[in-house]
Design an enzyme around this catalytic site. Structure first.
Site, mmCIF file in Angstrom:
data_model
loop_
_atom_site.group_PDB
_atom_site.id
_atom_site.type_symbol
_atom_site.label_atom_id
_atom_site.label_comp_id
_atom_site.label_asym_id
_atom_site.label_seq_id
_atom_site.Cartn_x
_atom_site.Cartn_y
_atom_site.Cartn_z
ATOM 1 C CG HIS A 1 -5.279 -2.492 -0.560
ATOM 2 N ND1 HIS A 1 -4.566 -1.999 -1.640
ATOM 3 C CD2 HIS A 1 -4.802 -1.848 0.540
ATOM 4 C CE1 HIS A 1 -3.696 -1.092 -1.207
ATOM 5 N NE2 HIS A 1 -3.813 -0.991 0.108
ATOM 6 C CB SER B 1 -0.967 -0.047 1.192
ATOM 7 O OG SER B 1 -1.977 0.914 1.065
ATOM 8 C CG ASP C 1 -6.124 -2.742 -4.340
ATOM 9 O OD1 ASP C 1 -6.881 -2.252 -3.487
ATOM 10 O OD2 ASP C 1 -4.930 -2.435 -4.450
#
Length: 311
Positions: A250, A122, A216
């Site tokens: 994600h 991330s 995601d």
């Protein structure tokens, strides 16, 4: 407690996970400005070194670094905000802080040179791209649903300033459960002034691995991976490895961690959906763990990985 009263017990099992294997060393790091935890495998070393970065949650998550160190790597879990005396909010980052961490690893007697690896998920992913682009001593960079544009905070290094990619909160959608879907919030980094947020990863002298969850919902990870690949190849650099997982969201964590379908997003101040179908996501976590280890074994140890998904 819902449904009919249970009948007789049909099966019972106990599952235990060991994070620190016998002989592993956990070393708190308070060196200069850097704050983190170094995990060292059993044995005399030196070991190939990796810096591990997490996302916008801040603090100092240690579990992935700890698990990875079980496979013969010296891994530094590095905090960069919202921890001890580090900045409380994600407004501005200075790459000199991360450079200090790289130098700490390169100079450590238990870390084998000449370069180290970076692992980021991330926001930690785009910070790893920035480190690889501007700093010396990086051999291999693995990104889990990372971005090739600077996101969320201004980034400074010496006389360079990279603004964050623009956002439009009007593009937030709300799903049937009342949870925000932020997939369309970020602007396109290939258009207009938002091009200034692109990180010059073509300057990097390392190999890249992009791990991509194709479901995601945080941002368009596959788009970022493809654009990063195009940019590297356009500048004569080696084509990165891109591993895509249909149905993965994600937060691709180490194997057998439960899927995080939604949670509070600190930047938006509300719960958001992260994406992922449970079965596909969990299978992706098993395979991605092997891919990451194989990548670092190849580029930091110079040998194929004999790893398994066992923890």
């Amino acid at each position: 407690g819902h449904g009919e009263a249970p009948g007789r017990l049909l099966a019972q099992a106990q599952h235990e996970r060991a994070f620190l294997r016998e002989g592993m060393r956990r070393v708190p790091v308070r060196d200069g400005r850097i704050r983190g935890t170094l995990f060292l495998p059993p044995g005399n070393g030196p070991f190939p070194g990796i810096i591990d970065l997490y996302g916008t949650g801040g603090g100092l998550p240690e579990y992935r670094a700890c698990l990875l160190a079980n496979y013969g790597f010296a891994v530094l879990a590095l905090a960069y905000y919202s921890y001890e005396d580090l900045p409380k909010e994600m407004k501005e980052f200075h790459l000199e802080y991360f450079e200090e961490a790289v130098n700490y690893m390169l100079q450590h007697t238990q870390v084998k040179g000449p370069g180290i690896g970076l692992l980021g998920i991330s926001k930690g992913g785009d910070l790893c791209v920035s480190m690889a682009s501007f700093l010396k001593g990086i051999t291999a960079t693995a990104l889990i649903n990372g971005s090739v544009a600077n996101v969320g905070a201004v980034l400074r290094y010496k006389d360079v300033t990279i603004p964050p990619l623009g956002v439009n909160v009007k593009r937030i959608k709300v799903n049937n459960s009342g949870i925000a879907d932020i997939i369309d919030v970020l602007n396109n980094p290939l258009e207009g002034l938002d091009r200034q947020s692109l990180i010059p990863l073509e300057k990097a002298e390392c190999c890249f691995l992009f791990i991509v969850g194709q479901d995601d919902r945080n941002w368009k990870s596959e788009f970022f991976a493809v654009e990063g690949s195009k940019r590297l190849q356009a500048h004569g650099k080696e084509k990165p490895e891109i591993v895509c997982y249909p149905g993965a969201g994600h937060y691709i964590e180490p194997p057998f961690f439960p899927m995080c379908a939604a949670s509070m997003h600190l930047l938006f101040g509300k719960p958001v959906v992260w994406g992922g179908e449970p079965k596909a996501h969990c299978e992706a976590q098993v395979d991605a763990w092997q891919q990451i280890q194989a990548f670092f074994c190849k580029h930091l140890m110079g040998k194929p990985s004999g790893t398994s998904n066992k923890l």
